[in-house]
Scaffold this motif. Sequence first.
Motif: not given
Length: 107
Positions: A7-12, A88-101
């Motif tokens: 399952x891919x980590x995502x935000x909205x 939520x801020x750290x989880x949001x960053x995790x989502x960005x990293x998991x879908x980026x670099x």
Amino acid sequence: MDTSSPAVFVNAELLRMYIGRKVRTVVQIVRSDGGVVIGRSADEQQLVIKGSPPPLPLTTFVEVIGIADGNQSIHAEIWNNFGDIFDTSSFNRLCELANGEFKSLFL
């Protein structure tokens, strides 16, 4: 642990990239009504979660694993209570990293 269909980590914001695929997110419960849960994602947007019934009682924050079935909705397969305090801020960053670099590490 089943690693055949991660399952891919995502935000909205990222959810729309994975429609029809398995996703994982954490939401803050806004309201629960008749099997539909409205939640606030880590990037402060509203998500609608339908599907399997959530565990009761719900905590303030829940993890949802399911299929992205729209730009702002998930068909839940698994619910996990995450308590009443969550960064939520750290989880949001995790989502960005998991879908980026670091995307290759999470897929």
